[in-house]
Write an enzyme that holds these catalytic residues in place. Structure first.
Site, mmCIF file in Angstrom:
data_model
loop_
_atom_site.group_PDB
_atom_site.id
_atom_site.type_symbol
_atom_site.label_atom_id
_atom_site.label_comp_id
_atom_site.label_asym_id
_atom_site.label_seq_id
_atom_site.Cartn_x
_atom_site.Cartn_y
_atom_site.Cartn_z
ATOM 1 C CG HIS A 28 -1.978 -1.015 1.209
ATOM 2 N ND1 HIS A 28 -2.824 -1.228 0.147
ATOM 3 C CD2 HIS A 28 -2.308 -1.956 2.146
ATOM 4 C CE1 HIS A 28 -3.644 -2.237 0.418
ATOM 5 N NE2 HIS A 28 -3.339 -2.698 1.620
ATOM 6 C CG HIS A 50 -7.021 -4.981 1.782
ATOM 7 N ND1 HIS A 50 -6.566 -5.939 2.673
ATOM 8 C CD2 HIS A 50 -8.161 -4.476 2.310
ATOM 9 C CE1 HIS A 50 -7.403 -6.007 3.698
ATOM 10 N NE2 HIS A 50 -8.373 -5.134 3.512
ATOM 11 C CG ASP A 55 -3.285 -8.242 0.567
ATOM 12 O OD1 ASP A 55 -2.514 -8.543 1.486
ATOM 13 O OD2 ASP A 55 -4.293 -7.533 0.732
ATOM 14 C CG ASP A 82 -5.461 -9.863 3.261
ATOM 15 O OD1 ASP A 82 -5.115 -10.362 2.164
ATOM 16 O OD2 ASP A 82 -5.178 -8.699 3.574
#
Length: 312
Positions: A126, A165, A163, A247
């Site tokens: 991120h 996200h 991931d 996740d």
């Protein structure tokens, strides 16, 4: 050839405030899950600033250092999500997370190993050029990709980020370089709110794969077969890097995808098989998210076992 594991006790020294899902136990669980597996175990070095500066300006690197507190916690966010913190013992963890990704690239491209898994924290996908967010400080995978291009002279690289996200940081750090393909699948809607399929980057080298809440592993695997593998084949990378966030597992508390441990194993198999066809099996995988501790440990173990199978 074999699989390398790059991990270090310094990764346990980056401590977030109580209640944060990105916690020391994440790495401890992963290390414990891998302790009985036969791997080439390597201490990740501290990255030098020159390697980090291929993605982040020196002023930002200096800012991170300047914010490390003498006691307690220091927030690192710049009007973002109030989730990215430093503690007095964070520095080595941060620099080893980047350094491990760089070292893994060196080992794979120098043919010391076929592939490698970097189990360090904090995660990185991120972090944008001058913007820490989502527990991420430096873009570890993007730094490794730039190192492969600039220091090893590769023509093309690819990043696959599974991931849950969106890897907004990796996209921001690499999308201006047409040598880098960035593939990222993510639940949508979900924080950070980016990653629409229509966003292909300035050179058409970004493939965003949004997945609706509740998407199961079978659907994800079908979409990877339909979109991701052809994109990799079309790009012809000399190295594939994986942002390995776990996740999307059905037990993770931060999202609502319904993947299983087997989903991650099968996706890893697909990526490594493609790498064997395109780039001599060269794969570097770097730990990202995963916040249910038992699921994280099980998925990381299955992921590494798939890497080992590919290296045999």
């Amino acid at each position: 050839m074999t699989t390398a594991l790059l991990t270090h006790a310094d990764g346990l020294l980056h401590v977030n405030p109580p209640g944060m899902p990105e916690q020391v136990a994440r790495l401890a669980y992963v290390q414990r899950a891998l302790e009985d597996i036969d791997l080439l175990r390597v201490d990740p070095p501290l990255a030098d600033d020159a390697a980090i500066a291929r993605c982040h300006p020196q002023s930002y690197i200096d800012f991170v250092r300047s914010r490390i507190p003498t006691h307690g916690y220091a927030g690192l966010d710049r009007e973002t999500d109030a989730e990215t913190f430093l503690c007095p013992t964070s520095e080595n963890a941060i620099w080893r997370a980047a350094g491990g990704a760089v070292k893994a690239v060196d080992m794979v491209l120098d043919e010391e190993v076929t592939n490698a898994f970097v189990a360090m924290r904090p995660p990185g996908h991120h972090a944008e050029q001058k913007l820490p967010m989502g527990f991420c400080i430096f873009g570890n995978v993007a730094i490794a990709a730039k190192h492969a291009l600039e220091m090893h002279g590769l023509d093309r690289v690819a990043v696959v980020d599974f991931d849950v996200h969106h890897g907004n940081g990796t996209q921001a750090l690499l999308q201006d370089d047409p040598r880098a393909l960035v593939v990222t699948s993510q639940q949508m809607p979900l924080w950070p709110g980016t990653g629409a399929a229509s966003d292909r980057g300035p050179h058409g080298t970004v493939l965003n794969l949004p997945l609706a809440p509740g998407t199961d592993g079978a659907h994800a695997i079908a979409e990877y077969k339909r979109q991701v593998i052809p994109a990799l084949i079309g790009h012809k990378p000399d190295l594939i890097l994986i942002s390995a966030g776990f996740d999307a597992h059905q037990d993770d508390p931060l999202a609502q995808l319904n993947w299983s441990v087997d989903t991650f194993a099968r996706l890893t198999d697909m990526i490594t098989e493609t790498a064997q066809t395109l780039c001599k099996g060269r794969v570097v995988s770097v730990l990202e998210g995963g916040y249910d501790l038992d699921a994280l440990a099980a998925c990381a173990r299955a992921h590494v076992q798939s890497l080992i199978k590919a290296a045999a």
